[in-house]
Design an enzyme around this catalytic site. Structure first.
Site, PDB file in Angstrom:
ATOM      1  N   HIS A 111       0.718  -1.060  -0.015  1.00  0.00           N
ATOM      2  CA  HIS A 111      -0.156   0.189  -0.140  1.00  0.00           C
ATOM      3  C   HIS A 111       1.121   1.514  -0.520  1.00  0.00           C
ATOM      4  O   HIS A 111       1.082   2.134  -0.578  1.00  0.00           O
ATOM      5  CB  HIS A 111      -0.750  -0.159   1.121  1.00  0.00           C
ATOM      6  CG  HIS A 111      -2.494  -0.593   0.833  1.00  0.00           C
ATOM      7  ND1 HIS A 111      -3.046  -0.703   1.210  1.00  0.00           N
ATOM      8  CD2 HIS A 111      -2.431  -2.584   0.589  1.00  0.00           C
ATOM      9  CE1 HIS A 111      -3.952  -1.419   0.814  1.00  0.00           C
ATOM     10  NE2 HIS A 111      -3.666  -2.252   0.683  1.00  0.00           N
ATOM     11  N   ASP A 112       1.735   0.961   0.376  1.00  0.00           N
ATOM     12  CA  ASP A 112       2.696   2.114   0.442  1.00  0.00           C
ATOM     13  C   ASP A 112       3.595   2.295  -1.028  1.00  0.00           C
ATOM     14  O   ASP A 112       3.536   3.422  -1.297  1.00  0.00           O
ATOM     15  CB  ASP A 112       3.779   2.411   1.566  1.00  0.00           C
ATOM     16  CG  ASP A 112       5.500   3.096   1.446  1.00  0.00           C
ATOM     17  OD1 ASP A 112       4.212   4.399   1.000  1.00  0.00           O
ATOM     18  OD2 ASP A 112       6.249   3.141   1.827  1.00  0.00           O
TER      19      ASP A 112
ATOM     20  N   VAL B  96       0.451   3.759  -4.182  1.00  0.00           N
ATOM     21  CA  VAL B  96      -0.004   5.067  -3.801  1.00  0.00           C
ATOM     22  C   VAL B  96       1.383   6.212  -4.973  1.00  0.00           C
ATOM     23  O   VAL B  96       0.961   6.668  -5.414  1.00  0.00           O
ATOM     24  CB  VAL B  96      -0.354   5.817  -2.976  1.00  0.00           C
ATOM     25  CG1 VAL B  96      -0.219   6.782  -2.748  1.00  0.00           C
ATOM     26  CG2 VAL B  96      -1.260   4.831  -2.090  1.00  0.00           C
TER      27      VAL B  96
ATOM     28  N   GLY C 186       4.984   5.104  -4.035  1.00  0.00           N
ATOM     29  CA  GLY C 186       6.387   4.936  -4.651  1.00  0.00           C
ATOM     30  C   GLY C 186       6.687   4.647  -3.243  1.00  0.00           C
ATOM     31  O   GLY C 186       6.005   4.552  -2.700  1.00  0.00           O
TER      32      GLY C 186
ATOM     33  N   SER D  34       5.522   7.103   3.284  1.00  0.00           N
ATOM     34  CA  SER D  34       4.140   7.950   3.380  1.00  0.00           C
ATOM     35  C   SER D  34       2.907   7.797   3.759  1.00  0.00           C
ATOM     36  O   SER D  34       2.238   8.079   4.734  1.00  0.00           O
ATOM     37  CB  SER D  34       3.748   9.171   1.950  1.00  0.00           C
ATOM     38  OG  SER D  34       3.424   7.902   1.401  1.00  0.00           O
TER      39      SER D  34
ATOM     40  N   PRO E 245      -6.273  -0.423  -6.577  1.00  0.00           N
ATOM     41  CA  PRO E 245      -7.383  -0.926  -6.766  1.00  0.00           C
ATOM     42  C   PRO E 245      -8.060  -1.479  -6.054  1.00  0.00           C
ATOM     43  O   PRO E 245      -8.226  -1.471  -4.458  1.00  0.00           O
ATOM     44  CB  PRO E 245      -6.371  -2.005  -7.477  1.00  0.00           C
ATOM     45  CG  PRO E 245      -5.806  -1.879  -7.854  1.00  0.00           C
ATOM     46  CD  PRO E 245      -4.966  -0.686  -6.650  1.00  0.00           C
TER      47      PRO E 245
END
Length: 222
Positions: A76-77, A80, A82, A86, A175
């Site tokens: 998930h990091d 989004v 790269g 974040s 997704p």
């Protein structure tokens, strides 16, 4: 299964392009994104990977199912904006964090706690050197190894983002579970992934869910 797992991870390792067999054999070395290196912390933090492995082993010995959570945080990091760490940032006056976006609400809180614990121990070994983005990548790699998956090398040198993605950007890049096949193909094409990658990613997600259910039942039986 080994090739399926590695296909799932290719998009998050910072590797610009590599075939599955290249990753499995590391011969020849796959090309890296500028700024990454196989030996980035060799001098500045030589014990980094050993510290991460020990902490992952410590936590997964208590709860092996956390491996899936750590791998998912990394995915998930990276998906989004790269692999910049974040997703680990807290929200601020400028808006809610990436963790508060709908696609991330099911990320395991314990996975973030484990990453923070790893960060604490790494800081004792080499303060102010290793990025949280690299720690997240290594934690995912060690989690895969700990549950019997393949060992693979992780190029390092990622820089941490100082800002988190907006809710709109996060939703647009991850997704949705409600996407049909056509929409998923289009979504992954934006990340330079094709139908083969989609099948591999989908298969790995199912494998993780089955693995988690089996482990849960075994724990209950014990």
């Amino acid at each position: 299964m080994e090739k399926v797992v590695i296909l799932c991870l290719i998009c998050t390792l910072g590797i610009a392009y590599a075939t599955v067999d290249d990753i499995l054999t590391l011969n020849p070395e796959p090309p890296l994104v500028n700024g990454l290196s196989w030996t980035f912390y060799k001098t500045s933090c030589p014990d980094l990977e050993s510290v991460v492995r020990k902490r992952i082993n410590f936590h997964l010995k208590k709860d092996i199912t956390q491996a899936a959570g750590l791998l998912r945080v990394h995915f998930h990091d990276c998906f989004v904006e790269g692999c910049d760490g974040s997703v680990l940032l807290d929200g601020s006056a400028s808006g809610p964090s990436e963790q508060d976006a709908p696609p991330n609400l099911t990320l395991r809180a314990k996975a973030f706690e484990i990453i923070n614990d790893i960060k604490k121990h790494v800081e004792k070994a080499c303060s102010g050197v290793v990025s949280c983005a690299d720690l997240t990548a290594l934690a995912a790699r060690e989690s895969v190894r700990a549950v019997g998956g393949p060992e693979y090398r992780v190029p390092l040198g990622r820089r941490d983002s100082l800002k988190f993605a907006t809710r709109k950007v996060t939703i647009a890049n991850l997704p949705s579970p409600t996407f049909n096949a056509t929409t998923l193909i289009k979504a992954l094409a934006k990340k330079k992934l094709d139908v083969t990658d989609l099948v591999s990613l989908s298969g790995f997600v199912v494998a993780l869910l089955v693995f988690k259910r089996i482990l849960t039942k075994v724990i209950i039986w014990l």
